[in-house]
Design a protein around this motif. Sequence first.
Motif, PDB file in Angstrom:
ATOM      1  N   PHE A  91       4.489  -9.536 -13.378  1.00 36.09           N
ATOM      2  CA  PHE A  91       3.143  -9.559 -12.806  1.00 36.09           C
ATOM      3  C   PHE A  91       2.491  -8.203 -12.926  1.00 36.09           C
ATOM      4  CE2 PHE A  91       3.429  -8.029  -8.179  1.00 36.09           C
ATOM      5  CZ  PHE A  91       4.742  -7.571  -8.250  1.00 36.09           C
ATOM      6  N   TRP A  92       1.179  -8.196 -12.734  1.00 35.73           N
ATOM      7  CA  TRP A  92       0.430  -6.933 -12.783  1.00 35.73           C
ATOM      8  C   TRP A  92      -0.149  -6.703 -11.402  1.00 35.73           C
ATOM      9  CZ3 TRP A  92      -4.586  -7.732 -11.382  1.00 35.73           C
ATOM     10  CH2 TRP A  92      -5.118  -9.016 -11.581  1.00 35.73           C
ATOM     11  N   HIS A  93      -0.335  -5.439 -11.056  1.00 38.95           N
ATOM     12  CA  HIS A  93      -0.954  -5.148  -9.759  1.00 38.95           C
ATOM     13  C   HIS A  93      -1.552  -3.753  -9.758  1.00 38.95           C
ATOM     14  CE1 HIS A  93       2.427  -2.552  -8.446  1.00 38.95           C
ATOM     15  NE2 HIS A  93       3.254  -3.476  -8.865  1.00 38.95           N
ATOM     16  N   ALA A  94      -2.515  -3.541  -8.850  1.00 38.45           N
ATOM     17  CA  ALA A  94      -3.075  -2.210  -8.678  1.00 38.45           C
ATOM     18  C   ALA A  94      -1.942  -1.282  -8.252  1.00 38.45           C
ATOM     19  CB  ALA A  94      -4.173  -2.234  -7.625  1.00 38.45           C
ATOM     20  N   HIS A  95      -1.968  -0.020  -8.729  1.00 39.36           N
ATOM     21  CA  HIS A  95      -0.903   0.919  -8.362  1.00 39.36           C
ATOM     22  C   HIS A  95      -1.507   2.194  -7.804  1.00 39.36           C
ATOM     23  CE1 HIS A  95       3.044   2.606  -8.155  1.00 39.36           C
ATOM     24  NE2 HIS A  95       3.595   1.652  -8.886  1.00 39.36           N
ATOM     25  N   ILE A  96      -2.319   2.000  -6.780  1.00 39.21           N
ATOM     26  CA  ILE A  96      -2.940   3.124  -6.082  1.00 39.21           C
ATOM     27  C   ILE A  96      -3.347   2.590  -4.708  1.00 39.21           C
ATOM     28  CG2 ILE A  96      -5.218   2.597  -7.093  1.00 39.21           C
ATOM     29  CD1 ILE A  96      -5.705   5.679  -7.069  1.00 39.21           C
ATOM     30  N   LEU A  97      -3.245   3.419  -3.680  1.00 39.33           N
ATOM     31  CA  LEU A  97      -3.553   2.970  -2.313  1.00 39.33           C
ATOM     32  C   LEU A  97      -2.785   1.656  -2.056  1.00 39.33           C
ATOM     33  CD1 LEU A  97      -7.398   3.650  -2.576  1.00 39.33           C
ATOM     34  CD2 LEU A  97      -5.666   5.214  -1.678  1.00 39.33           C
ATOM     35  N   TRP A  98      -3.393   0.777  -1.246  1.00 44.41           N
ATOM     36  CA  TRP A  98      -2.764  -0.535  -1.009  1.00 44.41           C
ATOM     37  C   TRP A  98      -3.562  -1.644  -1.677  1.00 44.41           C
ATOM     38  CZ3 TRP A  98       0.149  -1.772   4.109  1.00 44.41           C
ATOM     39  CH2 TRP A  98       1.096  -0.769   4.372  1.00 44.41           C
ATOM     40  N   LEU A  99      -4.278  -1.278  -2.743  1.00 47.48           N
ATOM     41  CA  LEU A  99      -5.164  -2.255  -3.373  1.00 47.48           C
ATOM     42  C   LEU A  99      -4.422  -3.452  -3.934  1.00 47.48           C
ATOM     43  CD1 LEU A  99      -7.733   0.064  -5.173  1.00 47.48           C
ATOM     44  CD2 LEU A  99      -8.072  -1.265  -3.090  1.00 47.48           C
ATOM     45  N   ARG A 100      -3.114  -3.298  -4.154  1.00 49.79           N
ATOM     46  CA  ARG A 100      -2.416  -4.437  -4.747  1.00 49.79           C
ATOM     47  C   ARG A 100      -2.328  -5.631  -3.795  1.00 49.79           C
ATOM     48  NH1 ARG A 100       3.170  -5.343  -3.878  1.00 49.79           N
ATOM     49  NH2 ARG A 100       4.289  -3.659  -2.838  1.00 49.79           N
ATOM     50  N   ALA A 101      -2.712  -5.433  -2.535  1.00 51.14           N
ATOM     51  CA  ALA A 101      -2.765  -6.565  -1.608  1.00 51.14           C
ATOM     52  C   ALA A 101      -3.564  -7.721  -2.202  1.00 51.14           C
ATOM     53  CB  ALA A 101      -3.381  -6.134  -0.282  1.00 51.14           C
ATOM     54  N   THR A 102      -4.657  -7.406  -2.859  1.00 50.63           N
ATOM     55  CA  THR A 102      -5.467  -8.484  -3.461  1.00 50.63           C
ATOM     56  C   THR A 102      -5.632  -8.328  -4.969  1.00 50.63           C
ATOM     57  OG1 THR A 102      -7.482  -7.257  -2.925  1.00 50.63           O
ATOM     58  CG2 THR A 102      -6.769  -8.944  -1.347  1.00 50.63           C
ATOM     59  N   GLY A 131       2.114 -13.985  -1.356  1.00 50.03           N
ATOM     60  CA  GLY A 131       1.416 -12.756  -0.985  1.00 50.03           C
ATOM     61  C   GLY A 131       1.238 -12.621   0.512  1.00 50.03           C
ATOM     62  N   GLU A 132       0.439 -11.627   0.878  1.00 51.42           N
ATOM     63  CA  GLU A 132       0.148 -11.368   2.289  1.00 51.42           C
ATOM     64  C   GLU A 132      -1.350 -11.205   2.463  1.00 51.42           C
ATOM     65  OE1 GLU A 132       2.919  -8.605   4.661  1.00 51.42           O
ATOM     66  OE2 GLU A 132       3.221  -8.034   2.580  1.00 51.42           O
ATOM     67  N   TRP A 133      -1.843 -11.496   3.641  1.00 49.28           N
ATOM     68  CA  TRP A 133      -3.270 -11.387   3.914  1.00 49.28           C
ATOM     69  C   TRP A 133      -3.510 -10.638   5.223  1.00 49.28           C
ATOM     70  CZ3 TRP A 133      -7.494 -12.036   1.106  1.00 49.28           C
ATOM     71  CH2 TRP A 133      -8.728 -12.015   1.769  1.00 49.28           C
ATOM     72  N   TRP A 134      -4.387  -9.664   5.176  1.00 48.43           N
ATOM     73  CA  TRP A 134      -4.832  -8.957   6.382  1.00 48.43           C
ATOM     74  C   TRP A 134      -6.268  -9.369   6.674  1.00 48.43           C
ATOM     75  CZ3 TRP A 134      -1.031  -6.838   3.477  1.00 48.43           C
ATOM     76  CH2 TRP A 134      -0.046  -6.067   4.110  1.00 48.43           C
ATOM     77  N   LYS A 135      -6.565  -9.627   7.948  1.00 49.54           N
ATOM     78  CA  LYS A 135      -7.947  -9.966   8.299  1.00 49.54           C
ATOM     79  C   LYS A 135      -8.849  -8.738   8.139  1.00 49.54           C
ATOM     80  CE  LYS A 135      -7.131 -13.472  11.789  1.00 49.54           C
ATOM     81  NZ  LYS A 135      -7.290 -13.742  13.224  1.00 49.54           N
ATOM     82  N   ASN A 192       6.783 -12.565  -6.211  1.00 42.63           N
ATOM     83  CA  ASN A 192       6.582 -12.016  -4.868  1.00 42.63           C
ATOM     84  C   ASN A 192       5.638 -10.820  -4.969  1.00 42.63           C
ATOM     85  OD1 ASN A 192       6.499 -10.918  -2.357  1.00 42.63           O
ATOM     86  ND2 ASN A 192       8.706 -11.012  -1.988  1.00 42.63           N
ATOM     87  N   ALA A 193       4.367 -11.080  -4.680  1.00 40.65           N
ATOM     88  CA  ALA A 193       3.352 -10.027  -4.740  1.00 40.65           C
ATOM     89  C   ALA A 193       3.031  -9.498  -3.339  1.00 40.65           C
ATOM     90  CB  ALA A 193       2.092 -10.568  -5.415  1.00 40.65           C
ATOM     91  N   ALA A 194       3.853  -9.854  -2.353  1.00 36.88           N
ATOM     92  CA  ALA A 194       3.614  -9.368  -0.990  1.00 36.88           C
ATOM     93  C   ALA A 194       3.777  -7.848  -0.953  1.00 36.88           C
ATOM     94  CB  ALA A 194       4.590 -10.016  -0.017  1.00 36.88           C
ATOM     95  N   GLU A 491       5.324  -1.404   0.329  1.00 36.03           N
ATOM     96  CA  GLU A 491       4.240  -0.442   0.171  1.00 36.03           C
ATOM     97  C   GLU A 491       4.229   0.590   1.304  1.00 36.03           C
ATOM     98  OE1 GLU A 491       2.886  -0.974  -2.794  1.00 36.03           O
ATOM     99  OE2 GLU A 491       1.948   0.989  -2.540  1.00 36.03           O
ATOM    100  N   VAL A 492       4.612   0.147   2.496  1.00 37.86           N
ATOM    101  CA  VAL A 492       4.607   1.073   3.621  1.00 37.86           C
ATOM    102  C   VAL A 492       5.622   2.204   3.387  1.00 37.86           C
ATOM    103  CG1 VAL A 492       6.094  -0.530   4.944  1.00 37.86           C
ATOM    104  CG2 VAL A 492       4.875   1.275   6.131  1.00 37.86           C
ATOM    105  N   HIS A 493       6.752   1.890   2.778  1.00 30.84           N
ATOM    106  CA  HIS A 493       7.748   2.937   2.531  1.00 30.84           C
ATOM    107  C   HIS A 493       7.318   3.861   1.395  1.00 30.84           C
ATOM    108  CE1 HIS A 493      11.124   0.380   4.569  1.00 30.84           C
ATOM    109  NE2 HIS A 493      10.230   0.841   5.411  1.00 30.84           N
ATOM    110  N   THR A 494       6.691   3.283   0.379  1.00 30.48           N
ATOM    111  CA  THR A 494       6.168   4.122  -0.711  1.00 30.48           C
ATOM    112  C   THR A 494       5.171   5.129  -0.148  1.00 30.48           C
ATOM    113  OG1 THR A 494       6.307   2.164  -2.074  1.00 30.48           O
ATOM    114  CG2 THR A 494       5.165   4.030  -3.022  1.00 30.48           C
ATOM    115  N   THR A 495       4.299   4.640   0.728  1.00 32.31           N
ATOM    116  CA  THR A 495       3.306   5.517   1.345  1.00 32.31           C
ATOM    117  C   THR A 495       3.986   6.661   2.092  1.00 32.31           C
ATOM    118  OG1 THR A 495       1.877   3.605   1.626  1.00 32.31           O
ATOM    119  CG2 THR A 495       1.327   5.541   2.939  1.00 32.31           C
TER     120      THR A 495
END
Length: 524
Positions: A91-102, A131-135, A192-194, A491-495
């Motif tokens: 899979f592909w995902h954003a690799h900066i900040l937490w943008l990969r959430a979406t 995936g995961e979703w934040w309001k 698993n893109a969570a 992502e939280v641990h990477t941060t």
Amino acid sequence: MKNITRLCSTKATVTVNGKFPGPTIYAREDDTLLIKVVNQVHYNLTIHWHGVKQIRTGWADGPAYITQCPIQPGKSYVYNFTVTDQRGTLFWHAHILWLRATVHGAIVILPKLALPYPFPNPQKEILIILGEWWKSDVEAVVDEATQLGLPPNISDAHTINGLPGPVSTCLSQEGFTFLVEPGKKYLLRIVNAALNEELFFKIAGHKLTVVEVDSSYVKPFKADTILTTPGQTTNVILSADLGTGKYLMVTSPYMDSPILVNNRTATATLQYVGTNTSSTTTTLTVPPPTNATPIAIKFMDSLRSLNSRKYPAKVPLTIDHSLFFTISLGLNPCESCYRGFRIVAAINNVTFVMPSVSLLNAHFFNKSGVFTDDFPGNPAYTFDYTGIPPENLRTMEGTRLYRLAYNSNVQVIMQDTGLLSPENHPMHLHGFNFFVVGRGRGNFDPEEDPKKFNLVDPVERNTINAPSGGWVAIRFRANNPGIWFLHCHLEVHTTWGLKMAFVVDNGNGPEESLLPPPKDLPTC
Ligand code: C2O
């Protein structure tokens, strides 16, 4: 940006081509891909092609400040790479900040033309992205957390192909429905893109035959429940042989940690074509409990490389670099933080500090002062890694890399520690697949444990759990010149700094060396 509604609330969301999850990339092994990324949002952006080996094309790998400067708002960059020596789902995902959430989507690499799968040909395929979703706005959640030094909020829901399913209190939220035709075989490509959750996945009434993980074939085996960490992909065969009905599909977290518990389940429906939907009730299934470690271990133990004549497992049998990495959380002083500390994470007690320019650029053009290559190959001192933490939870901070000779064989033991909290850490290596030659509970024993290593058909993958209160051993051949990130895919641990990078020297000639940077490579 696009307004997306989930859980009864709408938020402006970063999407790719207006889609969440984003578009699927279909390729065939040995294809060259040119993907133009145009940044139309107000964030800096990069895209990582997770699991693509990027042989000699590190410039297209994507982690911000590791292999490239971000694509700034209004700018674009063409990622140019060839997918070779791998086939399956990535899979592909954003690799900066937490943008990969979406900002994520699947990559499907079909085998070369006229080359069949090493298992009975499925008639159809289904893509399943977890995936995961934040309001709230995810970047705001992270900022708050890093500024206060506390863990960020957990997500509000899990999702299957972008939808939480009717488990949410919002009745308008329907879950995803997958239609299947009776009697057909389906290849399910599960991603698993969570951001922060390892997940179990299962379907009521159906066993799943696992055939591939992380773009590498495995010896097929049947499982009721799949375990997948963020960053992992799993291909399974589903035989739609129940003929009729609706069956619940569930995904829920696996969390082998005493302090963090979250049990949000996302659901979808597997529905046979021809089922009378109004008169049929859905056959239910219950997900494993959050701490179902025996189920997780059974699943991981079943994974073996296919290791056939066509797809041999090329496990390095000798070792040139023998590394031992402790993985831990810690506390560093921070004046503006709650209680004067902030949570950090470290490998061999080094918390990685992100540079402000690209490491690959500094390496290629021999610029000094950006990084050092003195990352410790071993912890400074040994202790009972799974026991009571030493009083001092302070880590060193630095942009330190470990240098590998081109074509050398590398073994890394990754030992989880009980410092602050024992937790599973799905460790992801860029630029390579590695072989998982061993895994165990407690402290790694350098005398006894290597005798039990599987050097014949260990599973080959790009992301593996360093297990809570235990260790994992991986091996790979450093046959790809460049700078390659190794980090926890939570992502939280990477941060918090749970990351480091390898620098792999060039080979002996132009054929073995990193290609020069593309003309449109973003600058910082
Ligand atoms: Cu999927 Cu470095 O990431």
